[in-house]
Write a protein that holds these residues in place. Structure first.
Motif, PDB file in Angstrom:
ATOM      1  N   GLY A 105      11.542   3.412 -11.614  1.00  0.00           N
ATOM      2  CA  GLY A 105      12.934   3.815 -11.557  1.00  0.00           C
ATOM      3  C   GLY A 105      13.289   4.421 -10.207  1.00  0.00           C
ATOM      4  N   PRO A 106      14.556   4.708  -9.988  1.00  0.00           N
ATOM      5  CA  PRO A 106      15.004   5.173  -8.667  1.00  0.00           C
ATOM      6  C   PRO A 106      14.515   6.565  -8.295  1.00  0.00           C
ATOM      7  CG  PRO A 106      16.807   5.244 -10.235  1.00  0.00           C
ATOM      8  CD  PRO A 106      15.688   4.523 -10.912  1.00  0.00           C
ATOM      9  N   HIS A 107      14.099   7.364  -9.286  1.00  0.00           N
ATOM     10  CA  HIS A 107      13.693   8.747  -8.997  1.00  0.00           C
ATOM     11  C   HIS A 107      12.237   9.016  -9.379  1.00  0.00           C
ATOM     12  CE1 HIS A 107      17.828   9.706  -8.024  1.00  0.00           C
ATOM     13  NE2 HIS A 107      18.203   9.159  -9.166  1.00  0.00           N
ATOM     14  N   GLY A 108      11.448   7.946  -9.481  1.00  0.00           N
ATOM     15  CA  GLY A 108      10.072   8.118  -9.931  1.00  0.00           C
ATOM     16  C   GLY A 108       9.029   8.194  -8.831  1.00  0.00           C
ATOM     17  N   PHE A 109       9.429   8.083  -7.560  1.00  0.00           N
ATOM     18  CA  PHE A 109       8.460   8.145  -6.470  1.00  0.00           C
ATOM     19  C   PHE A 109       7.828   9.538  -6.401  1.00  0.00           C
ATOM     20  CE2 PHE A 109      10.686   4.680  -3.689  1.00  0.00           C
ATOM     21  CZ  PHE A 109      10.314   3.729  -4.621  1.00  0.00           C
ATOM     22  N   GLN A 110       6.530   9.563  -6.142  1.00  0.00           N
ATOM     23  CA  GLN A 110       5.789  10.806  -6.024  1.00  0.00           C
ATOM     24  C   GLN A 110       5.490  11.121  -4.565  1.00  0.00           C
ATOM     25  OE1 GLN A 110       2.260  10.393  -8.412  1.00  0.00           O
ATOM     26  NE2 GLN A 110       3.392   9.740 -10.239  1.00  0.00           N
ATOM     27  N   VAL A 111       5.242  12.387  -4.287  1.00  0.00           N
ATOM     28  CA  VAL A 111       4.861  12.785  -2.935  1.00  0.00           C
ATOM     29  C   VAL A 111       3.486  12.200  -2.632  1.00  0.00           C
ATOM     30  CG1 VAL A 111       4.391  14.704  -1.376  1.00  0.00           C
ATOM     31  CG2 VAL A 111       6.167  14.920  -3.125  1.00  0.00           C
ATOM     32  N   PRO A 112       3.328  11.400  -1.580  1.00  0.00           N
ATOM     33  CA  PRO A 112       2.020  10.810  -1.269  1.00  0.00           C
ATOM     34  C   PRO A 112       1.029  11.880  -0.821  1.00  0.00           C
ATOM     35  CG  PRO A 112       3.569  10.347   0.494  1.00  0.00           C
ATOM     36  CD  PRO A 112       4.368  10.978  -0.614  1.00  0.00           C
TER      37      PRO A 112
ATOM     38  N   LYS B  97       0.821  -1.206   0.000  1.00  0.00           N
ATOM     39  CA  LYS B  97       0.000   0.000   0.000  1.00  0.00           C
ATOM     40  C   LYS B  97       0.860   1.264   0.000  1.00  0.00           C
ATOM     41  CE  LYS B  97      -4.073  -1.896  -0.044  1.00  0.00           C
ATOM     42  NZ  LYS B  97      -4.984  -1.686  -1.206  1.00  0.00           N
ATOM     43  N   ALA B  98       1.949   1.210   0.765  1.00  0.00           N
ATOM     44  CA  ALA B  98       2.837   2.370   0.822  1.00  0.00           C
ATOM     45  C   ALA B  98       3.491   2.626  -0.536  1.00  0.00           C
ATOM     46  CB  ALA B  98       3.905   2.160   1.890  1.00  0.00           C
ATOM     47  N   ILE B  99       3.946   1.564  -1.193  1.00  0.00           N
ATOM     48  CA  ILE B  99       4.547   1.707  -2.525  1.00  0.00           C
ATOM     49  C   ILE B  99       3.529   2.282  -3.511  1.00  0.00           C
ATOM     50  CG2 ILE B  99       5.508   0.425  -4.474  1.00  0.00           C
ATOM     51  CD1 ILE B  99       7.496   0.730  -2.210  1.00  0.00           C
ATOM     52  N   GLN B 100       2.277   1.833  -3.415  1.00  0.00           N
ATOM     53  CA  GLN B 100       1.232   2.386  -4.273  1.00  0.00           C
ATOM     54  C   GLN B 100       1.024   3.870  -4.008  1.00  0.00           C
ATOM     55  OE1 GLN B 100      -1.883  -0.476  -3.236  1.00  0.00           O
ATOM     56  NE2 GLN B 100      -1.850  -1.282  -5.335  1.00  0.00           N
ATOM     57  N   GLN B 101       1.100   4.280  -2.734  1.00  0.00           N
ATOM     58  CA  GLN B 101       0.951   5.688  -2.397  1.00  0.00           C
ATOM     59  C   GLN B 101       2.038   6.554  -3.034  1.00  0.00           C
ATOM     60  OE1 GLN B 101       0.050   5.116   2.170  1.00  0.00           O
ATOM     61  NE2 GLN B 101      -0.364   7.245   1.628  1.00  0.00           N
ATOM     62  N   LEU B 102       3.164   5.942  -3.359  1.00  0.00           N
ATOM     63  CA  LEU B 102       4.274   6.677  -3.958  1.00  0.00           C
ATOM     64  C   LEU B 102       4.162   6.747  -5.476  1.00  0.00           C
ATOM     65  CD1 LEU B 102       7.227   5.322  -1.781  1.00  0.00           C
ATOM     66  CD2 LEU B 102       5.854   7.384  -1.449  1.00  0.00           C
ATOM     67  N   GLY B 103       2.987   6.341  -6.013  1.00  0.00           N
ATOM     68  CA  GLY B 103       2.734   6.457  -7.440  1.00  0.00           C
ATOM     69  C   GLY B 103       3.131   5.261  -8.264  1.00  0.00           C
ATOM     70  N   VAL B 104       3.376   4.120  -7.612  1.00  0.00           N
ATOM     71  CA  VAL B 104       3.761   2.901  -8.315  1.00  0.00           C
ATOM     72  C   VAL B 104       2.522   2.043  -8.531  1.00  0.00           C
ATOM     73  CG1 VAL B 104       5.202   0.838  -8.254  1.00  0.00           C
ATOM     74  CG2 VAL B 104       6.036   2.973  -7.247  1.00  0.00           C
ATOM     75  N   ASN B 105       2.227   1.705  -9.770  1.00  0.00           N
ATOM     76  CA  ASN B 105       1.081   0.840 -10.073  1.00  0.00           C
ATOM     77  C   ASN B 105       1.451  -0.620  -9.825  1.00  0.00           C
ATOM     78  OD1 ASN B 105      -0.646   2.935 -10.953  1.00  0.00           O
ATOM     79  ND2 ASN B 105       0.328   2.940 -12.966  1.00  0.00           N
ATOM     80  N   ILE B 106       0.527  -1.337  -9.177  1.00  0.00           N
ATOM     81  CA  ILE B 106       0.743  -2.752  -8.880  1.00  0.00           C
ATOM     82  C   ILE B 106      -0.521  -3.517  -9.236  1.00  0.00           C
ATOM     83  CG2 ILE B 106       1.320  -4.475  -7.129  1.00  0.00           C
ATOM     84  CD1 ILE B 106       2.748  -2.311  -5.559  1.00  0.00           C
ATOM     85  N   ASP B 107      -0.399  -4.489 -10.143  1.00  0.00           N
ATOM     86  CA  ASP B 107      -1.523  -5.342 -10.528  1.00  0.00           C
ATOM     87  C   ASP B 107      -1.639  -6.480  -9.531  1.00  0.00           C
ATOM     88  OD1 ASP B 107      -1.766  -3.743 -12.798  1.00  0.00           O
ATOM     89  OD2 ASP B 107      -0.489  -5.076 -14.002  1.00  0.00           O
TER      90      ASP B 107
END
Length: 413
Positions: A89-96, A67-77
């Motif tokens: 990528g290493p710099h693709g996390f978004q501000v939750p 859930k935390a990874i999803q909050q950072l803008g990462v899509n998970i199927d």
């Protein structure tokens, strides 16, 4: 898919368990949360898709990380037995948009806490009461990334980037801070030099982090004191192994009921220290070091009490888990009239003991491994046990094997 626990929901409820009349034969193990949580972070930092298989029955701790990874803008199927991570990528996390909730998961908090520094904006992270009590500020002070902290506890506001190049790391409490730094090195531009203090513990978990990182392109070595940046490219398909630490509960069941269970096989290299269980003869008195497997202490102590007894050593760091697992193991076992004595770094356990039905409700101190040990002991003598949801932290299906013996779960007991 939601973890049942924000706040302290895991601790609510009382489980009433009768003794087993029909002994179990086939049992299961949950997916290894140590592997799964690390792979989620590595996959998120990869450019492309990574399919994590073998996740059916994943722990609430693992779902917390997901859930935390999803909050950072990462899509998970999400599928029944696999999670496919679309890495950014290493710099693709978004501000939750909302605070990150680590719930009960110390591993998720530590790995995420360092990972969030790459964003460069303030991010709030919180946890349940147990995790708040386990916050260890010296590590975070050394990183200089805490922008807001009250009462030396969570919630905490983390703001990077990490600019320090020399960090003093105490490895006598846990190896997870080392793992957290290593697994976020893909986002750093310069190396970090480590000054190691204390006697290392949980080395198998540290080795796991370095081994998984190596599969993703890292050339860092556990024995070195410099961590170098690396390009993270995880394999496209990853199989999550079963969690071998839970074999300790099924070994306790076998010893209690004088039976042999069909337990799933786990390779030694995936067992993270729990492989010591594979060939133990509980009938003899023995001395067992749990330096690299402190999670085993409570069910192992119970098995030794029923068997030949002995001593558990090199596990002082178990005092820093969800509860002080040395002192509280002694207290938990006493409710079943089993005697054990706490030492500076472990336990002394008298052999040849038999559990007795508790006259009072058994406390489990907000610790899932305490609750699960109590449930197994109760399958022999019966008991009322607090913490109706605690097992979900690591093994959500655990009570399914005792369902016919659960009279009630009282949500407000």
């Amino acid at each position: 898919m939601e973890p049942r626990g924000g706040a302290n929901m895991h601790q609510s409820g009382t489980i009433s368990i009768k003794r087993h009349e029909n002994v179990l034969s086939d049992v299961e193990l949950p997916p290894s949360k140590s592997h799964l949580i690390r792979w989620l972070l590595l996959a998120a930092q990869t450019e492309g898709k990574v399919r994590l298989s073998g996740v059916k029955g994943a722990s609430d701790d693992s779902i917390t990380m997901l859930k935390a990874i999803q909050q950072l803008g990462v899509n998970i199927d999400i599928e029944s037995d696999s999670w496919t991570v679309h890495g950014v990528g290493p710099h693709g996390f978004q501000v939750p948009l909302n605070p990150i909730q680590a719930n009960n998961s110390g591993t998720s908090f530590r790995l995420l806490g360092v990972a969030l520094t790459r964003i460069g904006e303030p991010v709030i992270v919180d946890g349940d009461q147990s995790l708040r009590e386990r916050f260890w500020h010296p590590f975070w002070d050394s990183l200089r990334v805490i922008s807001k902290l009250e009462n030396n506890s969570l919630p905490v506001t983390i703001k990077g980037p990490i600019v320090v190049r020399n960090i003093t790391l105490d490895v006598s409490r846990t190896s997870q801070y080392l793992s957290a730094l290593l697994l976020s090195m893909p986002a750093l531009e310069k190396p970090i030099e480590l000054s190691i203090e204390g006697s290392p513990v949980s080395q198998r978990h540290a080795s796991l982090s370095f081994d998984l990182a190596a599969l993703c392109g890292s050339e860092n070595k556990l024995e070195k004191t410099i961590l170098k940046p690396w390009n993270c490219q995880a394999p496209s398909n990853v199989e999550i192994p079963p969690d071998a630490s839970h074999i300790a509960f099924w070994k306790l069941y076998e010893n209690l009921h004088n039976c042999t269970l069909n337990i799933p096989t786990v390779n030694d290299e995936d067992a993270l220290g729990a492989e010591i269980l594979f060939n133990l003869d509980f009938k003899i008195k023995q001395k067992i070091s749990l330096r690299d497997a402190n999670d085993l202490i409570t069910p192992l102590a119970a098995s030794m009490a029923i068997g030949g007894g002995g001593e558990i050593t090199n596990v002082a760091h178990a005092r820093h888990k969800e509860t002080n697992r040395i002192e509280k193991t002694v207290e938990l076992l006493s409710y079943f009239s089993i005697k054990a004595t706490a030492t500076k770094d472990g336990l002394i356990v008298e052999g040849g003991q038999s559990p007795v039905k508790p006259s009072l409700k058994v406390p489990t101190f907000g610790d899932h491994r305490m609750q699960m040990t109590a449930v197994v002991l109760a399958s022999k003598v019966g008991a009322d046990i607090e913490g109706g949801e605690l097992h979900r932290v690591s093994f959500p299906k655990f009570l399914d094997f005792f369902t016919h013996d659960v009279r009630s779960v009282h949500p407000n007991d």
